[in-house]
Design a protein around this motif. Structure first.
Motif, PDB file in Angstrom:
ATOM      1  N   ALA A 248      24.372 -33.079 -51.211  1.00  0.00           N
ATOM      2  CA  ALA A 248      25.859 -33.059 -51.626  1.00  0.00           C
ATOM      3  C   ALA A 248      26.918 -33.266 -50.140  1.00  0.00           C
ATOM      4  CB  ALA A 248      26.423 -32.379 -52.520  1.00  0.00           C
ATOM      5  N   LEU A 249      26.064 -32.404 -49.203  1.00  0.00           N
ATOM      6  CA  LEU A 249      26.913 -32.589 -47.723  1.00  0.00           C
ATOM      7  C   LEU A 249      27.053 -33.031 -46.608  1.00  0.00           C
ATOM      8  CD1 LEU A 249      26.584 -27.845 -47.487  1.00  0.00           C
ATOM      9  CD2 LEU A 249      28.755 -29.843 -47.995  1.00  0.00           C
ATOM     10  N   VAL A 250      25.509 -34.159 -46.907  1.00  0.00           N
ATOM     11  CA  VAL A 250      25.130 -34.928 -46.010  1.00  0.00           C
ATOM     12  C   VAL A 250      26.152 -36.179 -45.685  1.00  0.00           C
ATOM     13  CG1 VAL A 250      23.772 -36.488 -46.011  1.00  0.00           C
ATOM     14  CG2 VAL A 250      22.778 -35.012 -46.455  1.00  0.00           C
ATOM     15  N   GLY A 251      26.540 -36.612 -46.547  1.00  0.00           N
ATOM     16  CA  GLY A 251      27.664 -37.539 -46.713  1.00  0.00           C
ATOM     17  C   GLY A 251      28.846 -37.090 -46.068  1.00  0.00           C
ATOM     18  N   SER A 252      29.579 -36.005 -45.694  1.00  0.00           N
ATOM     19  CA  SER A 252      30.015 -35.100 -44.962  1.00  0.00           C
ATOM     20  C   SER A 252      30.247 -35.090 -43.764  1.00  0.00           C
ATOM     21  CB  SER A 252      30.591 -33.473 -45.793  1.00  0.00           C
ATOM     22  OG  SER A 252      31.826 -33.972 -47.112  1.00  0.00           O
TER      23      SER A 252
ATOM     24  N   HIS B   7      19.279 -30.498 -25.144  1.00  0.00           N
ATOM     25  CA  HIS B   7      19.059 -29.867 -25.919  1.00  0.00           C
ATOM     26  C   HIS B   7      18.866 -30.865 -27.070  1.00  0.00           C
ATOM     27  CE1 HIS B   7      20.321 -26.418 -24.132  1.00  0.00           C
ATOM     28  NE2 HIS B   7      20.882 -27.081 -23.259  1.00  0.00           N
ATOM     29  N   LYS B   8      17.602 -30.914 -28.125  1.00  0.00           N
ATOM     30  CA  LYS B   8      17.335 -31.989 -29.388  1.00  0.00           C
ATOM     31  C   LYS B   8      17.019 -30.496 -30.260  1.00  0.00           C
ATOM     32  CE  LYS B   8      15.509 -35.064 -26.261  1.00  0.00           C
ATOM     33  NZ  LYS B   8      14.179 -35.425 -25.220  1.00  0.00           N
ATOM     34  N   PHE B   9      17.588 -30.991 -31.146  1.00  0.00           N
ATOM     35  CA  PHE B   9      17.755 -30.032 -32.557  1.00  0.00           C
ATOM     36  C   PHE B   9      17.327 -30.993 -34.059  1.00  0.00           C
ATOM     37  CE2 PHE B   9      20.445 -27.934 -29.738  1.00  0.00           C
ATOM     38  CZ  PHE B   9      19.309 -27.190 -29.148  1.00  0.00           C
ATOM     39  N   VAL B  10      16.513 -30.866 -34.453  1.00  0.00           N
ATOM     40  CA  VAL B  10      16.713 -31.530 -36.056  1.00  0.00           C
ATOM     41  C   VAL B  10      17.710 -30.725 -37.064  1.00  0.00           C
ATOM     42  CG1 VAL B  10      14.997 -32.185 -38.381  1.00  0.00           C
ATOM     43  CG2 VAL B  10      14.931 -32.479 -35.598  1.00  0.00           C
ATOM     44  N   MET B  11      18.291 -30.938 -37.277  1.00  0.00           N
ATOM     45  CA  MET B  11      19.217 -29.695 -38.243  1.00  0.00           C
ATOM     46  C   MET B  11      19.021 -30.113 -39.509  1.00  0.00           C
ATOM     47  SD  MET B  11      22.292 -28.934 -35.772  1.00  0.00           S
ATOM     48  CE  MET B  11      21.682 -28.141 -34.386  1.00  0.00           C
ATOM     49  N   VAL B  12      19.461 -29.020 -40.793  1.00  0.00           N
ATOM     50  CA  VAL B  12      19.933 -29.139 -42.129  1.00  0.00           C
ATOM     51  C   VAL B  12      20.932 -28.792 -42.600  1.00  0.00           C
ATOM     52  CG1 VAL B  12      17.050 -29.516 -42.728  1.00  0.00           C
ATOM     53  CG2 VAL B  12      18.302 -27.202 -42.301  1.00  0.00           C
ATOM     54  N   PRO B  13      22.039 -28.852 -43.117  1.00  0.00           N
ATOM     55  CA  PRO B  13      23.338 -28.703 -43.914  1.00  0.00           C
ATOM     56  C   PRO B  13      22.966 -27.581 -44.453  1.00  0.00           C
ATOM     57  CG  PRO B  13      22.576 -30.891 -44.854  1.00  0.00           C
ATOM     58  CD  PRO B  13      21.626 -30.445 -44.127  1.00  0.00           C
ATOM     59  N   VAL B  14      24.424 -26.793 -44.705  1.00  0.00           N
ATOM     60  CA  VAL B  14      23.782 -25.123 -45.088  1.00  0.00           C
ATOM     61  C   VAL B  14      25.556 -24.994 -45.664  1.00  0.00           C
ATOM     62  CG1 VAL B  14      23.641 -22.356 -44.385  1.00  0.00           C
ATOM     63  CG2 VAL B  14      22.286 -24.184 -43.203  1.00  0.00           C
ATOM     64  N   ALA B  15      26.109 -24.536 -47.180  1.00  0.00           N
ATOM     65  CA  ALA B  15      26.718 -24.672 -47.605  1.00  0.00           C
ATOM     66  C   ALA B  15      27.341 -23.582 -46.722  1.00  0.00           C
ATOM     67  CB  ALA B  15      26.621 -24.364 -48.602  1.00  0.00           C
ATOM     68  N   THR B  16      29.102 -23.732 -46.796  1.00  0.00           N
ATOM     69  CA  THR B  16      29.759 -22.604 -46.373  1.00  0.00           C
ATOM     70  C   THR B  16      30.640 -22.695 -46.988  1.00  0.00           C
ATOM     71  OG1 THR B  16      31.467 -24.184 -45.145  1.00  0.00           O
ATOM     72  CG2 THR B  16      29.225 -23.489 -44.178  1.00  0.00           C
ATOM     73  N   THR B  17      31.506 -21.346 -47.371  1.00  0.00           N
ATOM     74  CA  THR B  17      32.336 -20.968 -48.327  1.00  0.00           C
ATOM     75  C   THR B  17      33.893 -21.517 -47.916  1.00  0.00           C
ATOM     76  OG1 THR B  17      32.480 -18.432 -47.074  1.00  0.00           O
ATOM     77  CG2 THR B  17      30.892 -18.819 -49.365  1.00  0.00           C
ATOM     78  N   THR B  18      34.076 -21.365 -46.228  1.00  0.00           N
ATOM     79  CA  THR B  18      34.947 -22.047 -45.658  1.00  0.00           C
ATOM     80  C   THR B  18      35.384 -23.739 -46.258  1.00  0.00           C
ATOM     81  OG1 THR B  18      34.123 -22.203 -43.301  1.00  0.00           O
ATOM     82  CG2 THR B  18      35.264 -19.931 -43.805  1.00  0.00           C
ATOM     83  N   GLY B  19      34.228 -24.379 -46.193  1.00  0.00           N
ATOM     84  CA  GLY B  19      34.545 -25.959 -46.079  1.00  0.00           C
ATOM     85  C   GLY B  19      34.181 -26.944 -44.962  1.00  0.00           C
ATOM     86  N   ALA B  20      33.656 -25.306 -43.796  1.00  0.00           N
ATOM     87  CA  ALA B  20      33.833 -26.455 -42.535  1.00  0.00           C
ATOM     88  C   ALA B  20      31.474 -27.170 -42.696  1.00  0.00           C
ATOM     89  CB  ALA B  20      32.842 -25.268 -41.158  1.00  0.00           C
ATOM     90  N   ILE B  21      31.556 -27.657 -42.109  1.00  0.00           N
ATOM     91  CA  ILE B  21      30.667 -28.403 -42.234  1.00  0.00           C
ATOM     92  C   ILE B  21      29.423 -27.815 -41.689  1.00  0.00           C
ATOM     93  CG2 ILE B  21      29.120 -30.733 -41.777  1.00  0.00           C
ATOM     94  CD1 ILE B  21      31.001 -30.364 -44.464  1.00  0.00           C
ATOM     95  N   ARG B  22      28.185 -27.065 -41.371  1.00  0.00           N
ATOM     96  CA  ARG B  22      27.188 -26.637 -41.223  1.00  0.00           C
ATOM     97  C   ARG B  22      26.056 -27.235 -41.137  1.00  0.00           C
ATOM     98  NH1 ARG B  22      27.769 -20.572 -39.095  1.00  0.00           N
ATOM     99  NH2 ARG B  22      24.641 -19.773 -39.026  1.00  0.00           N
TER     100      ARG B  22
END
Length: 177
Positions: A57-61, A94-109
């Motif tokens: 659900a965070l991917v679109g943000s 620097h190259k990374f493959v990242m995945v979204p992680v849910a936060t309690t603050t509303g920030a996208i991580r």
């Protein structure tokens, strides 16, 4: 007497040399910073990480594209071509493959847990951090939407928390409701 005993104890443990100077163990080195033999830093994650519905659900943000940052840096954030919900993040070498992680603050991580990298996206800016070394790789990266929010924050700053005019129960606060 206490100092003499402490000195002898530290000297006996090898923490103090005969000159009284502390020394670092030359054998200890940062092994976590090395990459496995034959693997380039960009290919550390060789398979997709399973994502939850909350993460998807965070991917679109996530703001994607080439984002200009301070100090003339640029960060590229792109959806991974083969793995849904994963992002390729690149800043210089620097190259990374990242995945979204849910936060309690509303920030996208976004996180690359294998390499210890984090992409943190706030409303007004984004930053790329190396958690293992405890430093920022890129800061003040902004998409066009984030630039608009940053400009609005500059033009209309939030009131200070200790401002007496906006104390609870004051007439100025009641008039704004």
């Amino acid at each position: 007497m206490f100092l003499r005993c402490a000195f002898l104890v530290f000297w006996g443990l090898g923490l103090v040399t005969a000159t009284g100077m502390a020394w670092a163990n030359p054998v200890v080195r940062n092994v976590a910073a090395k990459h496995p033999v034959g693997m380039s830093p960009g290919k550390m994650q060789s398979k997709a990480v399973p994502l939850t519905d909350e993460q998807m659900a965070l991917v679109g943000s996530v703001a994607t594209g080439q984002l200009p940052c301070e100090l003339a840096q640029r960060v590229s954030v792109r959806p991974h071509p083969a793995w849904p919900g994963h992002f390729d993040v690149q800043a210089g070498a620097h190259k990374f493959v990242m995945v979204p992680v849910a936060t309690t603050t509303g920030a996208i991580r976004l996180e690359d847990a294998a390499r210890g990298a984090v992409w943190l996206q706030l409303a007004n800016k984004s930053m790329l951090m190396d958690q293992r070394k405890g430093r920022r790789l890129a800061d003040a990266c902004m998409s066009p939407a984030q630039e608009a929010v940053a400009l609005a924050m500059q033009q209309n700053p939030a009131p200070h928390l200790l401002d007496p005019a906006l104390a609870p129960g004051s007439p100025e606060l009641s008039a704004t409701k």
